[in-house]
Design a protein around this motif. Structure first.
Motif, PDB file in Angstrom:
ATOM      1  N   VAL A 237       4.912   1.850   5.907  1.00 37.19           N
ATOM      2  CA  VAL A 237       3.582   1.470   6.396  1.00 37.19           C
ATOM      3  C   VAL A 237       3.165   2.489   7.447  1.00 37.19           C
ATOM      4  CG1 VAL A 237       2.210  -0.243   7.656  1.00 37.19           C
ATOM      5  CG2 VAL A 237       3.878  -1.007   5.964  1.00 37.19           C
ATOM      6  N   ASP A 238       2.011   3.117   7.244  1.00 33.71           N
ATOM      7  CA  ASP A 238       1.506   4.084   8.212  1.00 33.71           C
ATOM      8  C   ASP A 238       1.323   3.400   9.567  1.00 33.71           C
ATOM      9  OD1 ASP A 238      -0.289   5.801   9.754  1.00 33.71           O
ATOM     10  OD2 ASP A 238      -0.600   6.892   7.876  1.00 33.71           O
ATOM     11  N   TYR A 241      -1.784   1.601  10.981  1.00 31.70           N
ATOM     12  CA  TYR A 241      -2.206   0.314  10.438  1.00 31.70           C
ATOM     13  C   TYR A 241      -1.271  -0.828  10.835  1.00 31.70           C
ATOM     14  CZ  TYR A 241      -4.919   3.542   7.638  1.00 31.70           C
ATOM     15  OH  TYR A 241      -5.758   4.551   7.246  1.00 31.70           O
ATOM     16  N   LYS A 261       1.132  -4.273   4.975  1.00 32.36           N
ATOM     17  CA  LYS A 261       1.048  -3.370   3.827  1.00 32.36           C
ATOM     18  C   LYS A 261      -0.311  -3.505   3.147  1.00 32.36           C
ATOM     19  CE  LYS A 261       2.822  -0.297   1.080  1.00 32.36           C
ATOM     20  NZ  LYS A 261       3.061   1.068   1.585  1.00 32.36           N
ATOM     21  N   GLU A 264      -2.885  -1.788   5.333  1.00 29.45           N
ATOM     22  CA  GLU A 264      -2.824  -0.337   5.167  1.00 29.45           C
ATOM     23  C   GLU A 264      -3.694   0.105   3.989  1.00 29.45           C
ATOM     24  OE1 GLU A 264       0.760   2.898   4.844  1.00 29.45           O
ATOM     25  OE2 GLU A 264       0.743   1.266   3.382  1.00 29.45           O
TER      26      GLU A 264
END
Length: 280
Positions: A237-238, A241, A261, A264
């Motif tokens: 997950v970035d 986010y 997720k 994101e």
């Protein structure tokens, strides 16, 4: 541009700059009673779109909100199917993994320590977590196989009729989110168990009856394996986010992971993809 009327083809050409290539999606997003195509305007080289367009097959351009739904649905579907087909770090890799190793490990532990390890045993915590990990991964593998089969079945249906309905897309998207949630659960558990492998190895190392068990434990305790787990958790997950570093594999935290997720995907689309849509 198969299936498009002259008006639609003209509209697509008129919005294309001289140096751009246009790519019309095979898949058709059904929004309400209307069918829309997704058009990407690309640089002369590469596959990164400069601009995007949603258009009905008769040339009508929907408003921006409808166009966003068309682009989101078709582009996300394509991304998920590419992820499903990947042999490296994709669904195919997971369904092919040697899960029998976990079964062999479990049998080897129970054969040496007994099927019911008492709480008073000095390795009770370590062995209990290792056995729990084995059980979870074997159960998850059945689910992964079922999900992959369903994804393949949906892909065949989609390739046959090309109509990407809301229900079909939502099912593919749910599988994608559930898949990553189960992977997160496993990776988090494996990272927690990682320091316990050498503890168990030291316990059985000098026992000739535990040669097979020692070899099995050694397979799982490698720096490469640890790095793979950490890299997955670092990038799944970035961080812009959501931060998953404090999440465990508890049911409550798995729900939070799934929500992050999903966030994101939706917020990433709004920030990175939606601004490229040309529809008014």
């Amino acid at each position: 541009m198969p299936g498009l009327d002259k008006e639609a083809k003209r509209e697509i050409r008129n919005r294309k700059k001289w140096f751009q290539r246009s790519d019309v999606s095979r898949h058709i997003a059904k929004i309400g009673d209307a069918d829309y195509r997704f058009v990407r305007y690309l640089k002369p080289l590469g596959d990164m779109p400069i601009a995007l367009l949603a258009i009905r097959e008769d040339g009508y351009l929907p408003d921006y909100e409808v166009a966003k739904e068309v682009v989101y649905r078709v582009s996300y579907y394509n991304n998920i199917m590419r992820f499903a087909a990947r042999d490296k770090l994709g669904m195919k890799e997971i369904v092919k993994r040697p899960i029998k190793l976990m079964e062999r490990l479990e049998k080897s532990i129970k054969r040496y320590f007994g099927s019911d390890i008492h709480q008073s045993h000095e390795l009770y915590k370590e062995l209990s977590l290792i056995l729990h990990l084995s059980e979870v991964m074997q159960q998850n593998q059945v689910t992964f196989n079922d999900m992959f089969k369903e994804i393949c079945s949906i892909a065949k249906e989609q390739d046959r009729d090309l109509i990407l309905t809301e229900n079909r897309f939502n099912r593919v998207y749910d599988i994608f989110l559930d898949w990553h949630t189960l992977l997160f659960q496993e990776q988090k558990m494996q990272l927690l168990v990682h320091p316990y492998w050498p503890v168990a190895m030291r316990y059985v190392k000098d026992d000739k009856k535990a040669k097979e068990l020692y070899k099995m434990l050694k397979i799982f305790y490698t720096e490469k394996r640890k790095n793979t787990l950490e890299n997955f958790l670092e990038g799944v997950v970035d961080k812009q986010y959501g931060d998953i570093s404090s999440l465990s594999y508890s049911p409550e935290h798995l729900k939070r992971f799934r929500a992050l997720k999903e966030r994101e995907g939706t917020e990433g689309f709004k920030l990175e993809v939606a601004p490229k849509i040309l529809n008014p």
